[in-house]
Design an enzyme around this catalytic site. Structure first.
Site, PDB file in Angstrom:
ATOM      1  N   ARG A  84     -82.266  26.342 -18.085  1.00  0.00           N
ATOM      2  CA  ARG A  84     -82.399  25.031 -18.708  1.00  0.00           C
ATOM      3  C   ARG A  84     -81.347  24.058 -18.179  1.00  0.00           C
ATOM      4  O   ARG A  84     -80.329  24.445 -17.634  1.00  0.00           O
ATOM      5  CB  ARG A  84     -82.273  25.142 -20.227  1.00  0.00           C
ATOM      6  CG  ARG A  84     -83.516  25.703 -20.899  1.00  0.00           C
ATOM      7  CD  ARG A  84     -83.352  25.862 -22.402  1.00  0.00           C
ATOM      8  NE  ARG A  84     -82.405  26.904 -22.741  1.00  0.00           N
ATOM      9  CZ  ARG A  84     -81.149  26.689 -23.083  1.00  0.00           C
ATOM     10  NH1 ARG A  84     -80.675  25.447 -23.182  1.00  0.00           N
ATOM     11  NH2 ARG A  84     -80.362  27.696 -23.356  1.00  0.00           N
ATOM     12  N   LYS A  95     -80.208  39.379 -28.558  1.00  0.00           N
ATOM     13  CA  LYS A  95     -81.200  39.109 -29.606  1.00  0.00           C
ATOM     14  C   LYS A  95     -82.512  39.831 -29.304  1.00  0.00           C
ATOM     15  O   LYS A  95     -83.065  40.522 -30.159  1.00  0.00           O
ATOM     16  CB  LYS A  95     -81.468  37.600 -29.724  1.00  0.00           C
ATOM     17  CG  LYS A  95     -80.293  36.788 -30.247  1.00  0.00           C
ATOM     18  CD  LYS A  95     -80.653  35.322 -30.431  1.00  0.00           C
ATOM     19  CE  LYS A  95     -81.062  34.624 -29.148  1.00  0.00           C
ATOM     20  NZ  LYS A  95     -80.006  34.598 -28.121  1.00  0.00           N
ATOM     21  N   THR A  96     -83.007  39.652 -28.083  1.00  0.00           N
ATOM     22  CA  THR A  96     -84.287  40.265 -27.735  1.00  0.00           C
ATOM     23  C   THR A  96     -84.149  41.777 -27.633  1.00  0.00           C
ATOM     24  O   THR A  96     -84.953  42.537 -28.195  1.00  0.00           O
ATOM     25  CB  THR A  96     -84.815  39.687 -26.409  1.00  0.00           C
ATOM     26  OG1 THR A  96     -84.955  38.278 -26.557  1.00  0.00           O
ATOM     27  CG2 THR A  96     -86.157  40.284 -26.031  1.00  0.00           C
ATOM     28  N   LYS A 129     -87.834  25.684 -25.586  1.00  0.00           N
ATOM     29  CA  LYS A 129     -86.661  25.255 -26.321  1.00  0.00           C
ATOM     30  C   LYS A 129     -86.764  23.784 -26.743  1.00  0.00           C
ATOM     31  O   LYS A 129     -86.143  23.376 -27.727  1.00  0.00           O
ATOM     32  CB  LYS A 129     -85.391  25.506 -25.499  1.00  0.00           C
ATOM     33  CG  LYS A 129     -84.940  26.987 -25.517  1.00  0.00           C
ATOM     34  CD  LYS A 129     -84.719  27.499 -26.930  1.00  0.00           C
ATOM     35  CE  LYS A 129     -83.761  28.677 -27.051  1.00  0.00           C
ATOM     36  NZ  LYS A 129     -84.273  29.947 -26.564  1.00  0.00           N
ATOM     37  N   HIS A 132     -81.663  30.112 -34.357  1.00  0.00           N
ATOM     38  CA  HIS A 132     -81.758  30.719 -33.024  1.00  0.00           C
ATOM     39  C   HIS A 132     -81.406  32.198 -33.198  1.00  0.00           C
ATOM     40  O   HIS A 132     -80.264  32.605 -32.992  1.00  0.00           O
ATOM     41  CB  HIS A 132     -80.790  30.035 -32.050  1.00  0.00           C
ATOM     42  CG  HIS A 132     -80.943  30.505 -30.630  1.00  0.00           C
ATOM     43  ND1 HIS A 132     -79.895  30.548 -29.744  1.00  0.00           N
ATOM     44  CD2 HIS A 132     -82.023  30.941 -29.940  1.00  0.00           C
ATOM     45  CE1 HIS A 132     -80.331  30.986 -28.573  1.00  0.00           C
ATOM     46  NE2 HIS A 132     -81.615  31.233 -28.663  1.00  0.00           N
ATOM     47  N   ASP A 146     -86.444  35.317 -30.994  1.00  0.00           N
ATOM     48  CA  ASP A 146     -85.601  34.178 -30.608  1.00  0.00           C
ATOM     49  C   ASP A 146     -85.552  32.982 -31.566  1.00  0.00           C
ATOM     50  O   ASP A 146     -84.539  32.321 -31.642  1.00  0.00           O
ATOM     51  CB  ASP A 146     -86.057  33.677 -29.232  1.00  0.00           C
ATOM     52  CG  ASP A 146     -85.012  32.831 -28.517  1.00  0.00           C
ATOM     53  OD1 ASP A 146     -83.900  33.331 -28.284  1.00  0.00           O
ATOM     54  OD2 ASP A 146     -85.305  31.670 -28.204  1.00  0.00           O
ATOM     55  N   SER A 165     -77.314  33.007 -25.475  1.00  0.00           N
ATOM     56  CA  SER A 165     -78.138  33.597 -24.429  1.00  0.00           C
ATOM     57  C   SER A 165     -77.484  34.855 -23.836  1.00  0.00           C
ATOM     58  O   SER A 165     -76.298  34.841 -23.502  1.00  0.00           O
ATOM     59  CB  SER A 165     -78.354  32.552 -23.341  1.00  0.00           C
ATOM     60  OG  SER A 165     -79.333  32.989 -22.461  1.00  0.00           O
ATOM     61  N   ARG A 213     -86.786  36.587 -16.004  1.00  0.00           N
ATOM     62  CA  ARG A 213     -87.326  36.626 -17.362  1.00  0.00           C
ATOM     63  C   ARG A 213     -88.754  37.121 -17.410  1.00  0.00           C
ATOM     64  O   ARG A 213     -89.516  36.934 -16.465  1.00  0.00           O
ATOM     65  CB  ARG A 213     -87.335  35.202 -17.944  1.00  0.00           C
ATOM     66  CG  ARG A 213     -85.973  34.601 -18.185  1.00  0.00           C
ATOM     67  CD  ARG A 213     -85.523  34.889 -19.602  1.00  0.00           C
ATOM     68  NE  ARG A 213     -84.205  34.314 -19.863  1.00  0.00           N
ATOM     69  CZ  ARG A 213     -83.635  34.325 -21.056  1.00  0.00           C
ATOM     70  NH1 ARG A 213     -84.251  34.859 -22.094  1.00  0.00           N
ATOM     71  NH2 ARG A 213     -82.438  33.806 -21.219  1.00  0.00           N
TER      72      ARG A 213
HETATM   73  N1  LIG Z   1     -74.438  46.840 -25.539  1.00  0.00           N
HETATM   74  C1  LIG Z   1     -75.415  45.983 -25.292  1.00  0.00           C
HETATM   75  N2  LIG Z   1     -76.053  45.360 -26.306  1.00  0.00           N
HETATM   76  C2  LIG Z   1     -77.022  44.485 -26.068  1.00  0.00           C
HETATM   77  N3  LIG Z   1     -77.465  44.147 -24.832  1.00  0.00           N
HETATM   78  C3  LIG Z   1     -76.892  44.762 -23.778  1.00  0.00           C
HETATM   79  C4  LIG Z   1     -75.846  45.693 -23.964  1.00  0.00           C
HETATM   80  N4  LIG Z   1     -75.460  46.123 -22.743  1.00  0.00           N
HETATM   81  C5  LIG Z   1     -76.220  45.489 -21.856  1.00  0.00           C
HETATM   82  N5  LIG Z   1     -77.102  44.662 -22.444  1.00  0.00           N
HETATM   83  C6  LIG Z   1     -78.048  43.787 -21.740  1.00  0.00           C
HETATM   84  O1  LIG Z   1     -77.760  42.439 -22.112  1.00  0.00           O
HETATM   85  C7  LIG Z   1     -78.940  41.659 -22.102  1.00  0.00           C
HETATM   86  C8  LIG Z   1     -79.183  41.020 -23.450  1.00  0.00           C
HETATM   87  O2  LIG Z   1     -80.180  40.043 -23.268  1.00  0.00           O
HETATM   88  P1  LIG Z   1     -81.227  39.540 -24.323  1.00  0.00           P
HETATM   89  O3  LIG Z   1     -82.505  39.240 -23.628  1.00  0.00           O
HETATM   90  O4  LIG Z   1     -81.320  40.453 -25.478  1.00  0.00           O
HETATM   91  O5  LIG Z   1     -80.527  38.164 -24.713  1.00  0.00           O
HETATM   92  P2  LIG Z   1     -80.893  37.129 -25.841  1.00  0.00           P
HETATM   93  O6  LIG Z   1     -79.814  37.142 -26.849  1.00  0.00           O
HETATM   94  O7  LIG Z   1     -82.267  37.420 -26.313  1.00  0.00           O
HETATM   95  O8  LIG Z   1     -80.805  35.741 -25.045  1.00  0.00           O
HETATM   96  P3  LIG Z   1     -81.810  34.493 -24.891  1.00  0.00           P
HETATM   97  O9  LIG Z   1     -81.636  33.635 -26.082  1.00  0.00           O
HETATM   98  O10 LIG Z   1     -81.359  33.835 -23.661  1.00  0.00           O
HETATM   99  O11 LIG Z   1     -83.183  35.035 -24.773  1.00  0.00           O
HETATM  100  C9  LIG Z   1     -80.067  42.596 -21.721  1.00  0.00           C
HETATM  101  O12 LIG Z   1     -80.288  42.470 -20.359  1.00  0.00           O
HETATM  102  C10 LIG Z   1     -79.506  43.965 -22.091  1.00  0.00           C
HETATM  103  O13 LIG Z   1     -80.059  44.996 -21.313  1.00  0.00           O
HETATM  104  O1  LIG Z   2     -84.346  28.992 -23.349  1.00  0.00           O
HETATM  105  C1  LIG Z   2     -84.070  29.738 -22.423  1.00  0.00           C
HETATM  106  O2  LIG Z   2     -84.071  29.399 -21.238  1.00  0.00           O
HETATM  107  C2  LIG Z   2     -83.749  31.153 -22.701  1.00  0.00           C
HETATM  108  C3  LIG Z   2     -83.231  31.336 -24.041  1.00  0.00           C
HETATM  109  O3  LIG Z   2     -83.876  31.925 -24.878  1.00  0.00           O
HETATM  110  C4  LIG Z   2     -81.930  30.758 -24.348  1.00  0.00           C
HETATM  111  O4  LIG Z   2     -81.242  30.269 -23.440  1.00  0.00           O
HETATM  112  O5  LIG Z   2     -81.547  30.792 -25.521  1.00  0.00           O
HETATM  113 CA   LIG Z   3     -84.270  36.465 -25.741  1.00  0.00          CA
HETATM  114 MN   LIG Z   4     -82.900  31.982 -26.822  1.00  0.00          MN
END
Ligand SMILES: Nc1ncnc2c1ncn2[C@@H]1O[C@H](COP(=O)(O)OP(=O)(O)OP(=O)(O)O)[C@@H](O)[C@H]1O
Ligand SMILES: O=C([O-])CC(=O)C(=O)O
Ligand SMILES: [Ca+2]
Ligand SMILES: [Mn+2]
Length: 686
Positions: free
Chosen positions: A204, A390-391, A349, A368, A405, A386, A470
């Site tokens: 973004r 979360k995911t 977003k 979020h 998310d 990010s 992604r």
């Molecule tokens: N101990 C851990 N706990 C959680 N995630 C981990 C850990 N170690 C490594 N990772 C990695 O960190 C990343 C966490 O990314 P995730 O997609 O869950 O982010 P998000 O919070 O959903 O962000 P976004 O809002 O950008 O989608 C994954 O690639 C996951 O494999």
């Molecule tokens: O919006 C995006 O590009 C990915 C995301 O979930 C974040 O950054 O929170």
């Molecule tokens: Ca996510």
């Molecule tokens: Mn997000």
């Protein structure tokens, strides 16, 4: 003309004349938490990054050419339909706030008429169908001109005479065909997902987001230092809107998605996305809630419309523009315009920002966060910036996934805003994240990944195009998704931080004031430029774990969260998914398996009744034991060999927290003076 015969528009100017515009650093404006742009200088270079040379058994080029004829134009017959109607000015929300029409509302002109808002000022020239099927076009020409060109408009431009075919709510299979036929960089991977490239932007662009400041938003929204809402005026919005609409009208075809947001039926909104790429249409098909055929039939007028002309830049001489990218939000017109970025996350977003405005007006808290539910109906929220998990952590084989998310917390409980998930793919492994791995199949959009040119097997370790690779898939692709995606009031509120300094404990139990302190702080620390060797971790503070998307002052959301947690007796937790055993460079990221054990103990309730002790400086309650986790890592100081370095790093981070919180010390959180005092005192003491 370039050597390859292509005309490079503006390339000379780029090199010799006007300098390329870079996004200006906006002082005090919310930081850029998005990914960096690609490391390619030309489109060809970008495309060459995507494919890895095959192993030696790859057939030679000539042999592959034989398959080229399989790329056939013959497609299922689509119902062509001319589109009539007049310029349908976007309705304004009444000054008292938005009024919504439920999903069943029938509008005056149906979806067909409102597509007319695509046109500049005359009637529409929009034809539903695929322009590749030329034989059917003449019928449409006569039909439409019958309606609109008997009396020629005074100012008929060439663009007003051409047809733009609307590909309306195509199926994933149809979108695959469109993408593969027309969008360079689109390929089917070995698991059936559609690999795409998002172009120069692979994350973004928060510094290029603009929000129209008018009488209503002037008082409602958060403006100024720290706010993500960089202002623009209505006129400039219209300039950009017309630029986007003209661009879309210049195309042979555009994609239109009519979908829903929010699984809470009482607070659902109808969104329309007009875009130029099949990639964008499939992305939103996956990410928004998909209407049934019946719901689509009765869709009516959308509550919000996105015009995504991402391939086309904004004009950098336009007022307020600081680069060729602009993402413009007009709450009054209920419209968003995207110019100069094809990163699909802007749409997701952007709509989230709209929800962050609309929902609090109805006393519903927008978050979020990820969200899941146990078999006993215990709901957990996962906040975090990010990449903090979360995911990853909400996708839990032992629990029902409500969403990964974006959520709402209202009177009746929680609801997911979206209909899909958007998982980070870097270093994705089948063993550690089986449900996400298995969701990457036919229908899933895979952005900016690298794959073998022959086997089409994705190499998830590759960061050649970007580290922010992604996957976007419908939530039903996760086997234990909770359908519909709603649940009761949360029992646990888990704040995730990926602390690359390695000083925050793997898990701490928080009281309400601490939960609010850390929610408002929104801390994480990532490592910038991992490929260039060891670098200092970069602390990021983003209020409400999503300052880039909130529209009101952070304390508004914080007050609502505090009230809801209090009312429903939810417990707050701080979980560090980042470094252990030292900072980035000497320590390592805590094992996902350990984090999962910690999360399990939170869900089961066993951690609530564990024995705790308090840490110095941050004053966090940390458990002595967690089942399945080595006890010595629970207090970070144990894992650092250099105790002095540990203390210095701890104090450094405490200082960063303190500095960041300065801007909030004069704000009241809700009406509760006592809680406000407690929150201010809940930070590090040193
Ligand atoms: N101990 C851990 N706990 C959680 N995630 C981990 C850990 N170690 C490594 N990772 C990695 O960190 C990343 C966490 O990314 P995730 O997609 O869950 O982010 P998000 O919070 O959903 O962000 P976004 O809002 O950008 O989608 C994954 O690639 C996951 O494999
Ligand atoms: O919006 C995006 O590009 C990915 C995301 O979930 C974040 O950054 O929170
Ligand atoms: Ca996510
Ligand atoms: Mn997000």
């Amino acid at each position: 003309m370039a050597a390859n015969g292509e005309i490079k528009v503006g390339s000379a100017a780029g090199r010799n004349g006007l300098p390329k515009i870079q996004t200006a650093r906006q002082n005090g404006i919310c930081h850029d938490d998005s990914g960096p742009t690609v490391k390619a200088q030309t489109i060809d270079e970008l495309h060459s990054l995507q494919k890895k040379k095959s192993a030696p058994n790859t057939p030679i080029k000539g042999a592959q050419a034989a398959f080229a004829t399989m790329c056939e134009e013959d497609r299922q017959k689509q119902q062509l339909q001319s589109i009539s109607g007049d310029l349908n000015e976007a309705r304004r929300w009444s000054s008292g706030g938005p009024t919504f029409h439920s999903g069943k509302e029938r509008s005056d002109g149906s979806w067909v008429a409102s597509l007319a808002s695509l046109t500049r000022e005359t009637g529409p020239k929009v034809v539903k169908g695929d322009p590749a099927r030329k034989s059917e076009t003449p019928r449409q020409v006569s039909h439409v001109s019958h309606h609109h060109y008997f009396t020629p408009a005074i100012d008929v431009s060439d663009s007003a005479l051409k047809f733009t075919h609307v590909l309306y709510n195509l199926s994933p299979a149809e979108l695959y065909e469109q993408a593969i036929k027309n969008e360079h960089g689109s390929f089917i991977t070995s698991s059936g997902a559609l690999a795409t490239l998002s172009g120069a932007k692979t994350g973004r662009s928060p510094k290029d987001k603009r929000v129209v400041r008018d009488e209503t938003t002037e008082d409602d929204l958060w403006w100024g230092k720290g706010s993500p809402n960089i202002e623009m005026d209505e006129h400039t919005f219209m300039v950009n809107r017309e630029r986007a609409v003209d661009y879309l009208n210049s195309l042979d075809k555009v994609f239109v998605n009519d979908q829903f947001l929010n699984w809470d039926p009482k607070n659902q909104i109808k969104v329309r996305i007009v875009s130029a790429r099949a990639y964008h249409s499939l992305f939103m098909h996956n990410m928004c809630i998909r209407p049934t055929p019946e719901e689509l039939e009765n869709f009516g007028t959308p509550d919000f419309t996105i015009y995504n002309a991402g391939q086309f830049p904004c004009n950098r001489y336009t007022h307020y523009m600081t680069s060729s990218t602009s993402i413009d939000l007009n709450l009054g017109r209920r419209e968003m315009v995207i110019l100069g970025t094809q990163y699909a996350g802007e749409m997701k977003k952007g709509l989230f920002s709209v929800m962050h405005y609309l929902m609090p007006k109805r006393q519903i808290l927008s978050l979020h966060s990820g969200c899941n539910m146990g078999r006993d109906g215990d709901v957990a929220l996962f906040f975090g910036l990010s990449g903090t998990g979360k995911t990853t952590l909400s996708t839990d084989h032992n629990r029902f996934l409500i969403g990964d998310d974006e959520h709402c917390w209202g009177e009746d409980g929680v609801s997911n805003i979206e209909g899909g998930c958007y998982a980070k793919c870097i270093d994705l492994s089948k063993e550690k994240e089986p449900d996400i791995w298995n969701a990457i199949k036919f229908g899933t959009v895979l952005e900016n990944v690298v794959f073998d040119e022959h086997t089409r097997e994705v190499d998830y370790t590759e960061k050649t195009v970007t580290e922010n690779t992604r996957a976007a898939y419908p939530i039903e692709y996760i086997p234990n998704a909770k359908m519909p995606c709603v649940g009761p009031h949360p029992k646990n509120v888990i704040l995730l931080a990926c602390d690359a300094f390695g000083v925050l404990p793997p898990v701490s139990k928080l009281n309400l004031a601490q939960t609010m302190y850390h929610f408002i702080s929104g801390y994480t620390a990532l490592v910038a430029g991992t490929e260039d060797g060891i670098k200092e971790p970069q602390a990021t503070f983003s209020a409400c774990f999503g300052a880039a998307f909130i529209m009101l002052h952070p304390t508004k959301y914080a007050a609502m969260l505090a009230a809801k947690m209090q009312k429903h007796g939810a417990t707050g937790w701080l979980v560090n998914t980042g470094w252990s055993g030292g900072s980035y460079g000497s320590g390592s990221r805590i094992k996902l398996a350990y984090t999962r054990k910690i999360i399990d103990a939170i869900h089961s309730g066993s951690l609530l009744n564990a024995n705790y002790r308090k840490t110095e400086v941050f004053g966090l309650e940390i458990p002595i034991e967690v089942e399945g986790v080595p006890s010595e890592i629970l207090d970070p100081v144990n894992t650092w060999s250099n105790k002095k370095a540990h203390k210095e790093t701890l104090l450094k981070l405490a200082g960063l927290f303190k500095n960041n919180f300065e801007v909030f010390v004069n704000h009241k959180i809700g009406k509760d003076d006592k809680l406000t005092e407690e929150i201010l005192g809940a930070g590090p003491v040193f």
